[in-house]
Design an enzyme around this catalytic site. Sequence first.
Site, PDB file in Angstrom:
ATOM      1  N   ASP A 189      -0.993  -9.329  11.895  1.00  0.00           N
ATOM      2  CA  ASP A 189      -0.626 -10.326  11.062  1.00  0.00           C
ATOM      3  C   ASP A 189       1.062 -10.340  10.804  1.00  0.00           C
ATOM      4  OD1 ASP A 189      -0.110  -7.393  10.962  1.00  0.00           O
ATOM      5  OD2 ASP A 189      -1.365  -6.939   9.192  1.00  0.00           O
TER       6      ASP A 189
ATOM      7  N   ASN B 158      -4.221   1.680   0.633  1.00  0.00           N
ATOM      8  CA  ASN B 158      -5.065   1.249  -0.563  1.00  0.00           C
ATOM      9  C   ASN B 158      -6.984   0.574   0.260  1.00  0.00           C
ATOM     10  OD1 ASN B 158      -4.547  -0.812   0.131  1.00  0.00           O
ATOM     11  ND2 ASN B 158      -3.736  -2.007  -0.846  1.00  0.00           N
TER      12      ASN B 158
ATOM     13  N   HIS C 206      -6.233  -0.953   3.169  1.00  0.00           N
ATOM     14  CA  HIS C 206      -5.963  -2.552   3.676  1.00  0.00           C
ATOM     15  C   HIS C 206      -6.299  -2.320   5.040  1.00  0.00           C
ATOM     16  CE1 HIS C 206      -1.497  -2.159   3.706  1.00  0.00           C
ATOM     17  NE2 HIS C 206      -1.666  -1.751   4.453  1.00  0.00           N
TER      18      HIS C 206
ATOM     19  N   GLU D 253      -6.567  -7.223   1.996  1.00  0.00           N
ATOM     20  CA  GLU D 253      -6.216  -5.936   0.838  1.00  0.00           C
ATOM     21  C   GLU D 253      -7.183  -5.446  -0.184  1.00  0.00           C
ATOM     22  OE1 GLU D 253      -3.664  -4.277   0.479  1.00  0.00           O
ATOM     23  OE2 GLU D 253      -1.643  -5.720   0.154  1.00  0.00           O
TER      24      GLU D 253
END
Length: 239
Positions: free
Chosen positions: A67, A136, A138, A143
């Site tokens: 990313d 979280n 990811h 996400e």
Amino acid sequence: MRIYREKDYAAVSRRAAAMIGSLILQKPDCVLGLATGSTPIGAYQKLIEAYQRGDLDFSAVRTVNLDEYRGLDGTNEQSYRYFMNHQLFDHVNIDKANTFVPDGMAADGEAAGRAYDEKIKSLGGTDLQLLGLGENGHIGFNEPGAFIAGTHIVKLTRSTIEANSRLFRDISEVPTQAITMGLWGIMTSREVLLVANGPKKAAALRGALYGPVTPDLPASVLQLHPNLIVVCDEAALPE
Ligand code: F6R
């Protein structure tokens, strides 16, 4: 799934580096999927040390990163291209022309995503995809909320912006969007190496490995990968 539960971060880094290093020895022109963030830094350091000892040769290795922040070019110190150069590429004999990071500056993000997936295909896919884990759940910047196959533009969640703000002077400087490899790129890797350490990752890691497979916790999709290796410390996976 194979899980290696190590005593601490140093041991996590040693094992992750040993696995990546052994792949490079077995397949000198392997395609490595790489990650940024704090977790892989120790493994990258061990790989650099192995190169300096003369034990590893990166000259034929190809890499694709997961990313990049949207709006940051490779000269920006917060960009993931800059991170990779400084944490690994500048210290080994890799040919930077063989290292790929999604284009955070592309005006047409969708076209940049398609081009990135074509690049992955043209390399024959990745032999090993290294992944960190978001608090979280990811992976890359996939996400919670949806399973998306292709490389795509994503709006970062508040939780991710807060977690990543530690690396910026001020939270207002954290980009709000990124371009990330999607689940196609990750799940078609021949091997996936998930690394996690520290108590902040414990809930996400437990859910990812033992909970339901759900877009609410993107890393849970890894349960479906035929060759998942998890290297974590005891704090990230308490008994
Ligand atoms: C980085 C990436 C992210 C990180 C994750 C964990 O390229 O794709 O998914 O792996 O945010 O980050 P750290 O390791 O900093 O806790």
